[in-house]
Design a protein around this motif. Sequence first.
Motif, PDB file in Angstrom:
ATOM      1  N   ARG A 432     -49.961  10.176 -59.341  1.00 49.19           N
ATOM      2  CA  ARG A 432     -48.783  10.101 -59.448  1.00 49.19           C
ATOM      3  C   ARG A 432     -48.647   9.280 -58.527  1.00 49.19           C
ATOM      4  NH1 ARG A 432     -45.426  14.365 -58.772  1.00 49.19           N
ATOM      5  NH2 ARG A 432     -44.136  13.221 -59.276  1.00 49.19           N
ATOM      6  N   ASN A 433     -48.548   9.363 -56.845  1.00 52.89           N
ATOM      7  CA  ASN A 433     -48.701   8.529 -56.124  1.00 52.89           C
ATOM      8  C   ASN A 433     -48.535   7.373 -56.328  1.00 52.89           C
ATOM      9  OD1 ASN A 433     -47.175  10.539 -53.974  1.00 52.89           O
ATOM     10  ND2 ASN A 433     -48.781  11.016 -52.864  1.00 52.89           N
ATOM     11  N   ALA A 434     -49.853   6.875 -56.213  1.00 53.18           N
ATOM     12  CA  ALA A 434     -50.697   5.338 -57.027  1.00 53.18           C
ATOM     13  C   ALA A 434     -49.373   4.840 -57.855  1.00 53.18           C
ATOM     14  CB  ALA A 434     -52.065   5.212 -57.263  1.00 53.18           C
ATOM     15  N   ARG A 435     -49.355   5.608 -58.725  1.00 55.57           N
ATOM     16  CA  ARG A 435     -48.555   5.449 -60.324  1.00 55.57           C
ATOM     17  C   ARG A 435     -47.022   4.412 -59.576  1.00 55.57           C
ATOM     18  NH1 ARG A 435     -47.461   8.683 -65.293  1.00 55.57           N
ATOM     19  NH2 ARG A 435     -45.337   7.303 -65.945  1.00 55.57           N
ATOM     20  N   PRO A 467     -48.315  -1.708 -52.719  1.00 59.06           N
ATOM     21  CA  PRO A 467     -48.538  -1.929 -51.274  1.00 59.06           C
ATOM     22  C   PRO A 467     -49.035  -1.674 -50.369  1.00 59.06           C
ATOM     23  CG  PRO A 467     -46.954  -0.283 -51.796  1.00 59.06           C
ATOM     24  CD  PRO A 467     -47.297  -0.712 -53.151  1.00 59.06           C
ATOM     25  N   GLY A 468     -49.520  -0.469 -50.260  1.00 57.54           N
ATOM     26  CA  GLY A 468     -50.783   0.039 -49.854  1.00 57.54           C
ATOM     27  C   GLY A 468     -49.803   0.990 -49.080  1.00 57.54           C
ATOM     28  N   ILE A 469     -50.555   1.637 -48.011  1.00 58.14           N
ATOM     29  CA  ILE A 469     -49.117   2.632 -47.188  1.00 58.14           C
ATOM     30  C   ILE A 469     -49.078   1.921 -45.697  1.00 58.14           C
ATOM     31  CG2 ILE A 469     -50.307   4.714 -45.863  1.00 58.14           C
ATOM     32  CD1 ILE A 469     -51.783   5.129 -48.192  1.00 58.14           C
ATOM     33  N   PRO A 470     -47.205   2.435 -46.294  1.00 58.53           N
ATOM     34  CA  PRO A 470     -46.419   1.524 -45.330  1.00 58.53           C
ATOM     35  C   PRO A 470     -47.214   2.323 -43.574  1.00 58.53           C
ATOM     36  CG  PRO A 470     -45.176   3.598 -46.555  1.00 58.53           C
ATOM     37  CD  PRO A 470     -46.460   3.762 -47.281  1.00 58.53           C
ATOM     38  N   GLU A 472     -45.616   2.850 -40.938  1.00 55.46           N
ATOM     39  CA  GLU A 472     -44.691   3.386 -39.992  1.00 55.46           C
ATOM     40  C   GLU A 472     -45.181   4.964 -40.289  1.00 55.46           C
ATOM     41  OE1 GLU A 472     -43.540   1.311 -42.472  1.00 55.46           O
ATOM     42  OE2 GLU A 472     -42.043   2.794 -43.541  1.00 55.46           O
ATOM     43  N   ILE A 473     -45.420   4.919 -41.527  1.00 55.06           N
ATOM     44  CA  ILE A 473     -46.153   6.299 -41.542  1.00 55.06           C
ATOM     45  C   ILE A 473     -47.784   5.979 -41.638  1.00 55.06           C
ATOM     46  CG2 ILE A 473     -44.017   7.257 -42.826  1.00 55.06           C
ATOM     47  CD1 ILE A 473     -45.953   6.910 -45.718  1.00 55.06           C
ATOM     48  N   ALA A 474     -48.492   5.469 -41.438  1.00 53.92           N
ATOM     49  CA  ALA A 474     -49.604   5.570 -41.137  1.00 53.92           C
ATOM     50  C   ALA A 474     -50.506   7.011 -40.403  1.00 53.92           C
ATOM     51  CB  ALA A 474     -50.381   4.589 -41.509  1.00 53.92           C
ATOM     52  N   VAL A 482     -43.674  14.248 -44.340  1.00 47.48           N
ATOM     53  CA  VAL A 482     -43.870  12.712 -44.336  1.00 47.48           C
ATOM     54  C   VAL A 482     -43.388  12.168 -45.593  1.00 47.48           C
ATOM     55  CG1 VAL A 482     -45.437  10.789 -43.277  1.00 47.48           C
ATOM     56  CG2 VAL A 482     -45.197  12.872 -42.847  1.00 47.48           C
ATOM     57  N   THR A 483     -42.603  11.253 -45.426  1.00 52.70           N
ATOM     58  CA  THR A 483     -42.338  10.529 -46.928  1.00 52.70           C
ATOM     59  C   THR A 483     -40.837   9.206 -46.841  1.00 52.70           C
ATOM     60  OG1 THR A 483     -41.205  10.892 -48.921  1.00 52.70           O
ATOM     61  CG2 THR A 483     -40.278  12.236 -47.551  1.00 52.70           C
ATOM     62  N   THR A 484     -41.970   8.278 -47.126  1.00 46.73           N
ATOM     63  CA  THR A 484     -41.144   6.915 -47.983  1.00 46.73           C
ATOM     64  C   THR A 484     -39.950   7.293 -48.705  1.00 46.73           C
ATOM     65  OG1 THR A 484     -42.987   6.110 -48.492  1.00 46.73           O
ATOM     66  CG2 THR A 484     -42.218   6.102 -46.070  1.00 46.73           C
ATOM     67  N   LYS A 485     -39.968   7.880 -49.938  1.00 45.48           N
ATOM     68  CA  LYS A 485     -40.072   8.718 -51.171  1.00 45.48           C
ATOM     69  C   LYS A 485     -38.149   8.673 -50.768  1.00 45.48           C
ATOM     70  CE  LYS A 485     -43.766   8.278 -53.046  1.00 45.48           C
ATOM     71  NZ  LYS A 485     -44.202   9.296 -53.615  1.00 45.48           N
ATOM     72  N   VAL A 491     -44.633  16.291 -49.245  1.00 49.18           N
ATOM     73  CA  VAL A 491     -46.138  17.530 -48.668  1.00 49.18           C
ATOM     74  C   VAL A 491     -46.819  17.136 -50.054  1.00 49.18           C
ATOM     75  CG1 VAL A 491     -43.934  19.932 -48.305  1.00 49.18           C
ATOM     76  CG2 VAL A 491     -44.831  18.666 -50.913  1.00 49.18           C
ATOM     77  N   GLY A 492     -47.212  16.342 -50.674  1.00 48.86           N
ATOM     78  CA  GLY A 492     -48.433  16.608 -52.030  1.00 48.86           C
ATOM     79  C   GLY A 492     -49.438  16.258 -50.786  1.00 48.86           C
ATOM     80  N   LEU A 493     -49.880  15.106 -50.121  1.00 51.60           N
ATOM     81  CA  LEU A 493     -50.682  15.101 -49.302  1.00 51.60           C
ATOM     82  C   LEU A 493     -51.400  16.499 -48.185  1.00 51.60           C
ATOM     83  CD1 LEU A 493     -50.492  10.751 -48.532  1.00 51.60           C
ATOM     84  CD2 LEU A 493     -51.689  12.360 -50.751  1.00 51.60           C
ATOM     85  N   PRO A 494     -49.847  16.488 -47.456  1.00 48.84           N
ATOM     86  CA  PRO A 494     -51.153  17.913 -47.288  1.00 48.84           C
ATOM     87  C   PRO A 494     -51.237  19.137 -47.383  1.00 48.84           C
ATOM     88  CG  PRO A 494     -48.564  17.258 -46.758  1.00 48.84           C
ATOM     89  CD  PRO A 494     -48.738  15.830 -47.339  1.00 48.84           C
ATOM     90  N   ILE A 495     -50.898  18.523 -49.072  1.00 50.56           N
ATOM     91  CA  ILE A 495     -50.948  20.096 -49.590  1.00 50.56           C
ATOM     92  C   ILE A 495     -52.590  19.867 -50.238  1.00 50.56           C
ATOM     93  CG2 ILE A 495     -51.227  21.029 -52.086  1.00 50.56           C
ATOM     94  CD1 ILE A 495     -47.999  21.252 -51.063  1.00 50.56           C
TER      95      ILE A 495
HETATM   96  P1  ADP Z   1     -44.134  12.437 -50.905  1.00 49.66           P
HETATM   97  O1  ADP Z   1     -44.876  11.979 -53.059  1.00 49.66           O
HETATM   98  O2  ADP Z   1     -43.176  13.350 -51.918  1.00 49.66           O
HETATM   99  O3  ADP Z   1     -43.479  11.091 -50.315  1.00 49.66           O
HETATM  100  P2  ADP Z   1     -46.561  12.408 -50.278  1.00 49.66           P
HETATM  101  O4  ADP Z   1     -47.087  13.565 -49.286  1.00 49.66           O
HETATM  102  O5  ADP Z   1     -47.802  12.339 -51.427  1.00 49.66           O
HETATM  103  O6  ADP Z   1     -45.330  13.390 -50.239  1.00 49.66           O
HETATM  104  O7  ADP Z   1     -46.814  10.927 -49.845  1.00 49.66           O
HETATM  105  C1  ADP Z   1     -46.726  10.681 -48.395  1.00 49.66           C
HETATM  106  C2  ADP Z   1     -46.062   9.572 -49.046  1.00 49.66           C
HETATM  107  O8  ADP Z   1     -47.659   8.669 -48.195  1.00 49.66           O
HETATM  108  C3  ADP Z   1     -45.415   8.744 -49.612  1.00 49.66           C
HETATM  109  O9  ADP Z   1     -43.569   9.148 -49.541  1.00 49.66           O
HETATM  110  C4  ADP Z   1     -45.840   7.225 -49.364  1.00 49.66           C
HETATM  111  O10 ADP Z   1     -45.254   6.544 -48.128  1.00 49.66           O
HETATM  112  C5  ADP Z   1     -47.287   7.106 -48.939  1.00 49.66           C
HETATM  113  N1  ADP Z   1     -48.618   6.690 -49.837  1.00 49.66           N
HETATM  114  C6  ADP Z   1     -48.968   8.373 -50.771  1.00 49.66           C
HETATM  115  N2  ADP Z   1     -49.843   7.806 -51.570  1.00 49.66           N
HETATM  116  C7  ADP Z   1     -49.516   6.295 -51.598  1.00 49.66           C
HETATM  117  C8  ADP Z   1     -50.006   5.173 -52.065  1.00 49.66           C
HETATM  118  N3  ADP Z   1     -50.991   5.092 -53.232  1.00 49.66           N
HETATM  119  N4  ADP Z   1     -50.060   4.043 -51.642  1.00 49.66           N
HETATM  120  C9  ADP Z   1     -48.514   3.864 -50.746  1.00 49.66           C
HETATM  121  N5  ADP Z   1     -47.840   4.698 -50.315  1.00 49.66           N
HETATM  122  C10 ADP Z   1     -48.065   5.927 -50.399  1.00 49.66           C
END
Ligand code: ADP
Length: 535
Positions: A432-435, A467-470, A472-474, A482-485, A491-495
């Motif tokens: 879902r993140n990728a999409r 666009p790859g990982i932003p 500022e949060i890498a 930590v989210t940019t949305k 919580v998706g990635l830490p979980i």
């Molecule tokens: P959320 O999806 O609720 O923001 P996640 O922990 O899943 O929480 O993701 C954290 C952040 O990591 C996202 O807000 C996004 O900025 C970045 N991220 C995650 N997956 C990707 C991806 N495939 N490409 C770019 N940024 C990503």
Amino acid sequence: MHVIDAGISDKTNVSKADVSKIDVSKADVSSVWAAHDLSPEELRETLDEAGICTWSLDPATGIVVASETCQKVFGVPRAQLSDYAAILALIHPDDRPARAEIINQALREGGVYQFDCRVLRARDGVHWLRSRGRVQLGASGRPLWLRGVVFSIDDQKRAEAALRAHEEHLRSILQTLPEAAMVIDADNLIRSFSPKAERLFCYKAREVVGRPMTILIPGYAREPTKRRHRPKRAEGGRAAKAAGTLTAFKRDGSSFPVELSVGAISSEAEVLFTLLVNDVTEQEKAEAQLQELQAELIHVSRLSAMGEMASALAHELNQPLCAVSSLTGACELILARDGADAVPRARAVLKEAAEQVLRAGQIVRRLRDFVLRGDLERRLEPVLDLMIDAASLALAGAKEQGVSVRFSHDPKAKLILVDRVQIQQVLVNLMRNAREAMLEAARRELTLTTEAIEDHMVRITVSDTGPGIPGEIADRLFETFVTTKPTGMGVGLPISLTIVEAHGGKLWVEDNEAGGATFRFTLPVMSDGDATDAT
Ligand code: ADP
């Protein structure tokens, strides 16, 4: 007999080996004893050399006859020892009553007596003496004579005092320890029990001292130790944590979990062990609570993902239902025409409708499984099925968004030992993140890969052309919240990381050539060959 004679009379030259060779019969020995009994002088000399003084008292006159050595033992000239009252004056006042009681009893009843007392020597202070004597009563019941020996027991008393001080020291340490502590011996018998241990186990020290500590902690099994074995340096030092949690029992039979630290204390005489008992009830409760919270968070996050996917999934579900509807309509028309081939045609159409119903049922099953809270359950799961199930949830409606999906599966990656729902959750999060990352991208390609890799692991890759990982949060990508949305929870990635690590795998992200993000994670296969051979 002459052999014995030679042996005894020339004591200094007889080695043990010589004596052991002598053929001694009882008759021989008693006659040798009779012939070689010590003379009074020899006896006195022997006693003097051994530091034992002898004395006798004539009750009629009150006169005491004390041997030479008494001077040394009592620290006064012999003349001063001729009178009973004078001897009494030398004895430490605190010891006089007890001594008097023992002597008086002997005077009344006759026989042997013994007491220890201190004497105050003018030259060198207090000394401990042991007095052993005998009172002979006459026919009238009055004492005929008293006699006995007196010798120093300073060494013994010093050793006893040192032992007491040692024990006192140990006790004082036990009193102040923040943990419940006990000292046990090589047979696991309790020697001391700290006040904290009294409170923890609800026993008084006097109730458990001398009893086996296994009445408190039955599962405790120390490595067998020789009674006089001297602990190695490390063993004698700090207490080492004993492995694992054990069950301890309170006086009322209730049980609680404990962790033990064991340290050895060695002395010349024996080896003792200190046990520090750490009640881990609260710790275990907190850990259980934490796990419960984490499970709850994982579940909530799944529900939230589900909510977001709902409309796409409703659409997904609508497709087979529509198909069923039009297929059954077609069937009706076919049968209405009633041609020769109507029945076989209608049957084929119905079969197709049934398949669509099954597809709809499968979507509902995946949804339900994904949302259910269920207990953590690890089973051998086919990697391929996990990927397909997760993709069907996460990628519903992706095609309509212009996302193309490429799936490359390594047939050698077969079974992994996982909790299916949790691993699907990781896959759904990543897909879902990728999409979502590719929504604005010109190129929207999602690549899913499975591979069997070395060390009995399977590696799964979710790669996108977003666009790859932003930047500022890498650094904090796997941290919570930590989210940019705009509506993201972060919580998706830490979980996902927690789940993968709990399964013994690793999760990380890499940049890819297309400028997007490539997430990879590994999971162990159950055992040698599982990834490749099991079916
Ligand atoms: P959320 O999806 O609720 O923001 P996640 O922990 O899943 O929480 O993701 C954290 C952040 O990591 C996202 O807000 C996004 O900025 C970045 N991220 C995650 N997956 C990707 C991806 N495939 N490409 C770019 N940024 C990503």
